[in-house]
Design an enzyme around this catalytic site. Structure first.
Site, mmCIF file in Angstrom:
data_model
loop_
_atom_site.group_PDB
_atom_site.id
_atom_site.type_symbol
_atom_site.label_atom_id
_atom_site.label_comp_id
_atom_site.label_asym_id
_atom_site.label_seq_id
_atom_site.Cartn_x
_atom_site.Cartn_y
_atom_site.Cartn_z
ATOM 1 N N GLN A 48 -28.196 14.137 -5.975
ATOM 2 C CA GLN A 48 -28.404 12.809 -6.552
ATOM 3 C C GLN A 48 -29.402 12.855 -7.701
ATOM 4 O OE1 GLN A 48 -29.474 10.214 -3.268
ATOM 5 N NE2 GLN A 48 -27.642 10.748 -2.116
ATOM 6 N N HIS A 74 -32.062 10.774 -2.574
ATOM 7 C CA HIS A 74 -32.951 9.625 -2.384
ATOM 8 C C HIS A 74 -34.192 9.646 -3.263
ATOM 9 C CE1 HIS A 74 -31.245 8.495 1.861
ATOM 10 N NE2 HIS A 74 -30.310 8.751 0.970
ATOM 11 N N GLU A 98 -29.833 -3.245 2.663
ATOM 12 C CA GLU A 98 -30.746 -4.391 2.676
ATOM 13 C C GLU A 98 -30.961 -4.962 1.288
ATOM 14 O OE1 GLU A 98 -34.473 -3.112 4.349
ATOM 15 O OE2 GLU A 98 -33.595 -2.729 6.339
ATOM 16 N N TYR A 104 -41.735 -2.510 5.214
ATOM 17 C CA TYR A 104 -40.334 -2.885 5.442
ATOM 18 C C TYR A 104 -39.690 -2.084 6.566
ATOM 19 C CZ TYR A 104 -40.921 -6.182 1.791
ATOM 20 O OH TYR A 104 -41.395 -7.271 1.092
#
Ligand SMILES: [Ca+2]
Ligand SMILES: [Ca+2]
Length: 382
Positions: free
Chosen positions: A92, A160, A252, A262
């Site tokens: 990624q 990520h 989310e 969170y």
């Protein structure tokens, strides 16, 4: 008048309240726009418009392109901007976001995020700024490059990174920092992984950050317990909204509160890919709960808070790109609540959403099997 927008699935649970409605999927909506193809790129990731209407597009392998809109899409001229920092390309990782400094018109500063190589096979997200100079041949260069933030520590793996960038109305620089698929660092205040970071435009830490009195990495942190936020945007009241990819399901949309946690990886409405359960948000009310959760996942990427006139009914709505959902998702924000109201099916995975100077919505498709990803302009149906 606004057309009726509640699909059957949503309407059937409306009595349960907005949250229940939001987590169900609206029926596919007939798109009130025409899609115009305006270019094609290799692994496009992000874009931003210059004040003169030209467009910067990042390509993940480390290329920054400049698009001059000249009417019909086939005539759009695409040039290259040199001076991009070396990126750790793979998985990624690579060149990521591109945004302009709020005073770009006078200082020419462009901010780029990217995966930066470290020792061995380690890497981490980074944000650099540089002065953009355009030439007369449809391209340009970056000069005076300065790295203003580095994700700490650098770790193995290629996933990520997060690394979405936004400026707020006060000129502060905000960066979403993904958890690098390492889980627990999202709760570690000496790791910048799994955080949303707030900095001055030169990368220094503002004195009024929530953890500014602590040591080290904690000082840059605004909120924690995030997974992989690939879209952040401010609303007209100056509040920050951020979406993030859940693990298996449980994507989310969050309203970002100063200093809030969170909950990832302690809680998530999704579960681990190997089948292990993660307790849902409602089991641990001390963690900030999402305003929307998506199961099944939409795989959110890119987001704008719409403020244009071309789609006047949509003022104040959030538009989120969908990767696995191959969709453009429209979210209505009402006070501090939000709900998905429409989902437009697209042909391909949507990586990035932007609002053009004319108020049109622009999308970048994700790379598709080596054949590139298209730049799309959405025109209101007349
Ligand atoms: Ca953008
Ligand atoms: Ca769960």
């Amino acid at each position: 008048m606004r057309p009726s927008i509640l699909g059957a699935a949503c309407a059937s649970v409306l009595l349960l309240g907005a949250t229940a409605c939001a987590s169900s999927q609206p029926a596919p909506a007939a798109a009130p726009f025409d899609i115009v193809e305006a270019g094609k790129f290799d692994e496009p990731w992000a874009m931003t418009f210059l004040p003169d209407g030209r467009l910067l597009v990042t390509e993940k392998a480390g290329v920054l392109k400049l698009v001059e809109m000249s009417g019909p899409s086939s005539a759009n001229k695409v040039g290259r901007v040199s001076g991009v920092p070396e990126v750790a390309y793979g998985g990624q990782g690579g060149l990521g976001d591109v945004v302009l400094h709020p005073q770009f018109a006078s200082n020419g500063l462009v901010y780029l995020s990217y995966a930066e190589a470290g020792d061995g096979d380690l890497s981490g997200a980074a944000v650099a700024r540089a002065r953009l100079t355009l030439d007369d041949h449809g391209g340009g260069s970056l000069g005076g490059l300065q790295v203003v933030w580095r994700q700490a520590p650098k770790v193995s793996g290629r996933g990520h990174y997060g690394h979405r960038i936004a400026f707020d109305q006060d000129g502060m620089l905000w960066i979403s920092s993904g958890d690098r698929q390492k889980f627990d660092p999202a709760q570690d205040m000496q790791s910048s992984m799994g955080k949303i970071v707030r900095l001055k435009d030169d990368g220094s830490v503002p004195d009024d950050n929530p953890f500014a009195s602590q040591e080290g990495v904690a000082r840059e942190v605004w909120s924690l317990g995030h997974r992989n936020p690939l879209g952040i945007a401010f609303d007209p009241q100056g509040r920050l909204w951020a979406h993030e990819m859940g693990p298996r399901d449980g994507d989310e949309l969050n309203l970002i509160v100063r200093g809030a946690n969170y909950g990832y990886p302690v809680v998530s409405n999704g579960d681990h890919y190997d089948g292990r359960k993660i307790p849902d948000h409602d089991t641990r009310p001390e963690f900030e709960a999402p305003k929307i959760t998506w199961t099944p996942a939409i795989s959110p990427a890119g987001m704008v808070l719409y403020s244009g006139q071309a789609f006047a009914d949509w003022n104040g709505d959030a538009f989120i790109g969908g990767l696995s959902s191959r969709a453009l998702v429209r979210v209505e924000i009402d006070g501090d609540q939000a709900r998905e109201v429409e989902r437009y099916a697209m042909d391909n995975r949507i990586r990035e959403v932007e609002q053009g100077p004319d108020g049109h919505l622009w999308l970048l498709e994700d790379e598709r099997d080596g054949s590139g990803g298209r730049l799309l302009r959405l025109d209101p149906k007349s």
